[in-house]
Design a protein around this motif. Structure first.
Motif, mmCIF file in Angstrom:
data_model
loop_
_atom_site.group_PDB
_atom_site.id
_atom_site.type_symbol
_atom_site.label_atom_id
_atom_site.label_comp_id
_atom_site.label_asym_id
_atom_site.label_seq_id
_atom_site.Cartn_x
_atom_site.Cartn_y
_atom_site.Cartn_z
ATOM 1 N N TYR A 182 -63.425 69.737 -23.894
ATOM 2 C CA TYR A 182 -62.909 68.765 -23.593
ATOM 3 C C TYR A 182 -62.461 67.995 -22.600
ATOM 4 N N GLN A 183 -62.565 69.279 -21.650
ATOM 5 C CA GLN A 183 -63.090 68.458 -20.291
ATOM 6 C C GLN A 183 -64.211 67.731 -19.606
ATOM 7 N N ILE A 184 -65.475 68.420 -20.858
ATOM 8 C CA ILE A 184 -66.261 67.482 -20.787
ATOM 9 C C ILE A 184 -66.757 66.566 -21.690
ATOM 10 N N LEU A 185 -65.974 66.311 -22.770
ATOM 11 C CA LEU A 185 -65.522 65.348 -23.384
ATOM 12 C C LEU A 185 -65.304 63.641 -22.050
ATOM 13 N N ILE A 186 -64.010 64.238 -21.257
ATOM 14 C CA ILE A 186 -63.284 63.551 -20.340
ATOM 15 C C ILE A 186 -64.508 62.830 -19.183
ATOM 16 N N GLN A 187 -64.737 64.071 -18.809
ATOM 17 C CA GLN A 187 -66.099 63.533 -17.723
ATOM 18 C C GLN A 187 -67.340 63.131 -18.243
ATOM 19 N N GLU A 188 -68.091 63.306 -19.314
ATOM 20 C CA GLU A 188 -69.170 63.017 -19.795
ATOM 21 C C GLU A 188 -69.194 61.387 -20.172
ATOM 22 N N THR A 189 -67.647 61.064 -20.627
ATOM 23 C CA THR A 189 -67.780 59.718 -22.066
ATOM 24 C C THR A 189 -67.422 58.701 -20.825
ATOM 25 N N ASP A 190 -67.334 57.478 -21.090
ATOM 26 C CA ASP A 190 -67.238 56.356 -20.428
ATOM 27 C C ASP A 190 -65.737 55.777 -20.962
ATOM 28 N N LYS A 191 -64.853 55.380 -19.059
ATOM 29 C CA LYS A 191 -63.564 55.573 -19.597
ATOM 30 C C LYS A 191 -63.774 53.875 -20.481
#
Length: 290
Positions: A182-191
Motif C-alpha cells: 500500500y505504501q508503495i502504491l501511494i508513493q509510486e503513483t501520481d496524486k
C-alpha cells in the motif's frame, strides 16, 4: 417563523460549534450516503430494477457499481439501461468497481477502454480498481509495476474526464522488506492521476488505524468503504454501528483524509436480511455520523 434575530442566533451557534470542533466542519455537511451494490449481489442478479428501487427507498442517493464485463455488462443490463433505472429512482453512480486484471498484468487495454465507456455513460466521477490477483502482487517489484500501470490508466481516465481510484483489501498491508504494498502504491503513483478508496474495515482488520494513514498521507483518500466488523468474529461484517469499529473518530478526520464520497458495504452476516441491514446502516450514519 424564523425571525432575523433567531437566524442570527442560530448561525452564531453553528459558527461557535465549528470553532470548538473544527474537524467537524467538514462532516456537518449532509453528505450523500452511498451503497456499494456488491452488498446486494444476489438480489441484483435476480431483479436489478426492483433491487435498485429498494435501495432508493432505504434512503441512499448514490451507488457504486460492481461486476461489469464486456459480455454481460451490468447483470445483463447495458450501461444505458442501468442509467435509466438509476435516473428513475433518483440515484447516481459516482464510482464503479471495474476488474482490469488483464491491463494490470499484460497491458491489454480492451477491458479498460470498455470500462471507461461504461463509466462515462453512467456519468460517474471515478473508475475504481477493486482487486489485484494474488500471483501479481508477491513483492515490491510487483507493486511498482502495478503503480506504473495505475499511472497509465489514470492518464487515460483523465483524458476522458474521469478519475482512477484504487480500492484496498488487507493484502496490500503485508510486510515486504520493511514496507507495504500500500505504501508503495501511494508513493509510486501520481496524486493527480491516481486516487484511493480506503476500505476502512480492511485497514482495521490489518491492525492499522485509518486515522494514522490520513495523517501520513493527507488528502489521498477521496472515497471510503464504510464496513463494520462483527464483535465476535472479526472476519464477518455487520451493520454500521453494530460492530467494533469506532466510526465516529474516523469521520471526525474526513477532511484530513480528503474524503468526498463514501459507500456502505456489507458482504455477509446480514440481520435479518440484506435490505433490513442497509436500512439499519443508513439510519445509524445519518443520525450519528454526518
Amino acid at each position: 417563523m424564523v425571525t432575523r434575530r433567531t437566524f442570527i442566533i442560530n448561525n452564531s451557534l453553528a459558527a461557535t460549534a465549528v470553532l470548538i470542533a473544527p474537524s467537524l466542519a467538514f462532516t456537518m455537511d449532509k453528505k450523500e450516503i452511498g451503497l456499494q451494490l456488491y452488498t446486494l449481489r444476489k438480489e441484483l442478479s435476480n431483479n436489478a430494477k426492483g433491487t435498485l428501487e429498494k435501495v432508493a427507498k432505504a434512503g441512499y442517493t448514490n451507488v457504486e457499481t460492481y461486476g461489469f464485463s464486456i459480455k454481460d455488462q451490468f447483470w445483463g443490463l447495458s450501461p444505458i439501461a442501468l442509467k435509466q433505472i438509476l435516473d428513475s429512482n433518483g440515484l447516481k453512480s459516482v464510482s464503479g468497481h471495474y476488474n482490469l486484471g488483464s491491463f494490470l498484468v499484460d497491458g491489454n487495454k480492451t477491458e479498460l477502454k470498455a470500462a471507461i465507456e461504461a463509466a462515462k455513460i453512467l456519468k460517474s466521477e471515478y473508475l475504481t480498481i477493486p482487486w489485484v490477483d494474488e500471483p501479481y502482487r508477491k513483492n515490491t517489484d510487483d507493486y511498482k509495476k502495478i503503480s506504473a500501470a495505475l499511472n497509465e490508466a489514470g492518464k487515460m481516465c483523465q483524458n476522458e474526464g474521469l478519475k482512477l481510484a484504487y480500492h484496498n483489501h488487507d493484502f496490500e498491508f503485508e510486510n515486504h522488506n520493511g514496507t507495504s504494498g500500500y505504501q508503495i502504491l501511494i508513493q509510486e503513483t501520481d496524486k493527480q492521476l491516481v486516487y484511493f478508496e480506503m476500505d476502512l474495515y480492511w485497514v482495521v482488520f490489518s491492525g492499522l488505524n485509518p486515522v494514522d494513514l490520513f495523517q501520513q498521507n493527507p488528502g489521498r483518500f477521496s472515497m471510503w468503504h464504510v464496513k463494520d466488523m462483527d464483535k465476535v468474529n472479526r472476519k464477518l461484517n455487520t451493520e454500521i454501528g453494530s460492530g467494533s469499529i469506532d466510526f465516529k473518530s474516523i469521520f471526525m478526520e474526513a477532511k484530513q483524509s480528503g474524503m468526498h464520497h463514501f459507500f456502505v458495504e456489507q458482504e455477509n452476516n446480514y440481520n435479518p436480511n440484506p435490505f433490513d441491514s442497509i436500512i439499519k446502516s443508513h439510519d445509524f450514519i445519518s443520525k450519528k455520523l454526518i
